[in-house]
Design an enzyme around this catalytic site. Structure first.
Site: not given
Ligand code: DOR
Ligand code: ZN
Length: 347
Positions: A14, A16, A100, A137, A175, A248
Site C-alpha cells: 500500500h 502513495h 481500491k 479504505h 491500514h 501507506d
Molecule cells: O493518511 C492518509 N493519507 N490516508 C489516506 O487514506 C490517504 C493518504 C494520502 O493519499 O495522503
Molecule cells: Zn493510503
C-alpha cells in the site's frame, strides 16, 4: 544477539507515489529497499480506467533512476461509474492487481469515491468471479460518527454486509488501526487479509496530541488508543498469513502538513525497514519480519516471492536518515519514531 537479518526483498502492499515532481523526488525512497509496491490510485484526477493505469505506470517507470529495479503493481480507483468489463480486461492483461475502494470523502482525494454501494455491486460481483482483490479504505464518513470509531463502524455497517452479499470477493482491509480490525481479519477465511502500516505499529493517538499537535503524525485512519497499537503489533509480529506490510507512506509537502488544515499522511518510505526491524526485535519476533514484509503479501496477491534479497544490519550507533526529502514539489518530512534505531539496510 542477532546483528544481521537477510530477507527476500520486501514488497510494500500500500503505497502513495503521487505524480510529477513529487513522484520523481520520492520514488527512489521506496525503490531503494522494495522490489514491488501496490500503487494507490488517488491522484487528481484519479486512476480510474485501464488506460489511466497504463499511463501512470509508464510515468512511474520513467521516474525510476537508472539502475534501480522496482515493479509498480497498479490499482484502479473504484467509482460509481466503473465499468466491470474494463476492470476485468485490465486484470486479465496482468496490468491491474487490485481495485481500491474509497468511501467518498473519507480521505485525501477521495471525492470521486463511492457513496452508494449498490452502484458498485456489478463491479464487485465481477471481481469475485475473477479473483481480483478489493482494497478497502475502511472508514465511514458519517459526520455523526466519531473519527476514532469510524473504522469499527465501517466493519459492521459496510465491510461485513459487502462480504456477505458477495461470496468469494477477496478483500484487503487496508491500514487497519484497531483491535476490531485485527479481530475481524482473523475471523475471515483466506479471502480476507489486512495491511498494517509501519507508523501505526509505533504511534498511538497521544503521540499526535500530547505536548502540542504533531502534524507529521496525523494520517487517516488516525492512530487510536494504545490498546489498539498493541493489537496491531501482536498481529504484525504473529507471522499469520493474513497480515502484511502496506506502509501507506503518503507524502505531502511540509507546507501542507504544517498548516491550519493539515493533510493526512505519514511518510515512511525512507526508513520503514529499519523501523520494522526495531519493532519486531523489540517484540522478540525478528524471525517473523520476513513473513510480514516479504512473503504474506506476495502470497495473497498470488505473486512469486522476490528472488533478490535485502539485508538489515544492527550497529552500535543510531542509524541516520534525512530529516526531509527535498523534492521538486517541496520538502517532505520523514517519519520520526521518536527514539533511536540501530538497524539499517546494508548498501
Ligand atoms: O493518511 C492518509 N493519507 N490516508 C489516506 O487514506 C490517504 C493518504 C494520502 O493519499 O495522503
Ligand atoms: Zn493510503
Amino acid at each position: 544477539m542477532t546483528q544481521s537479518l537477510t530477507l527476500p526483498r520486501p514488497d510494500d502492499m500500500h503505497l502513495h507515489l503521487r505524480d510529477g515532481a513529487m513522484l520523481q523526488g520520492i520514488l527512489p525512497e521506496t525503490a531503494r529497499d522494495f522490489a514491488r509496491a501496490i500503487i494507490m490510485p488517488n491522484l487528481v484526477p484519479p486512476v480510474v480506467t485501464a488506460a489511466d493505469a497504463i499511463a501512470y505506470r509508464d510515468r512511474i517507470l520513467a521516474a525510476l533512476p537508472e539502475g534501480m529495479a522496482f515493479e509498480p503493481l497498479m490499482t484502479l480507483y473504484l467509482t460509481e461509474a466503473t465499468d466491470p468489463a474494463d476492470v476485468a480486461a485490465a486484470h486479465a492483461s496482468g496490468l491491474v492487481k487490485a481495485v481500491k475502494l474509497y468511501p467518498a470523502g473519507a480521505t485525501t482525494n477521495s471525492h470521486s469515491g463511492v457513496s452508494n454501494f449498490d452502484k458498485v455491486r456489478g463491479v464487485l460481483e465481477k471481481m469475485a468471479e475473477i479473483g481480483l482483490p478489493l482494497c478497502m479504505h475502511g472508514e465511514v464518513t458519517t459526520p455523526s460518527v466519531d473519527i476514532f470509531d469510524r473504522e469499527a463502524v465501517f466493519i459492521d455497517t459496510v465491510l461485513d454486509p459487502i462480504r456477505r452479499a458477495t461470496p468469494g470477493l477477496r478483500v484487503v482491509m487496508e491500514h487497519i488501526t484497531t483491535k476490531q480490525g485485527v479481530d475481524y481479519a482473523r475471523a475471515g477465511g483466506d479471502d480476507l487479509a489486512a495491511t498494517i502500516t509501519t507508523h501505526h505499529l509505533i504511534i498511538n493517538r497521544n503521540h499526535i496530541l500530547v505536548g502540542g499537535i504533531k502534524p507529521h503524525y496525523y494520517c487517516l485512519p488516525v492512530a487510536k488508543r494504545e490498546e489498539h497499537r498493541l493489537a496491531l503489533r501482536a498481529a504484525a509480529t504473529s507471522g499469520e498469513a493474513r497480515f502484511f506490510l502496506g506502509t501507506d507512506s503518503a507524502p505531502h509537502i511540509d507546507a501542507l502538513k504544517e498548516h491550519a488544515c493539515g493533510c493526512a499522511g505519514c511518510f515512511t518510505a525512507t526508513n520503514t525497514m529499519p523501523l520494522l526491524a526495531h519493532v519486531f526485535e523489540e517484540d522478540g519476533a525478528l524471525e517473523k519480519l520476513e513473513a510480514f514484509a516479504s512473503r504474506n503479501g506476495a502470497a495473497f496477491y498470488r505473486l512469486p516471492v522476490n528472488d533478490a534479497q535485502l539485508t538489515l544490519v544492527k550497529s552500535a550507533t543510531p542509524t541516520e536518515w534525512p530529516e526531509k526529502i527535498e523534492t521538486g514539489a517541496g520538502p517532505v518530512t520523514v517519519f520520526d519514531p521518536g527514539y533511536p534505531v540501530f538497524w539499517r539496510v546494508q548498501d
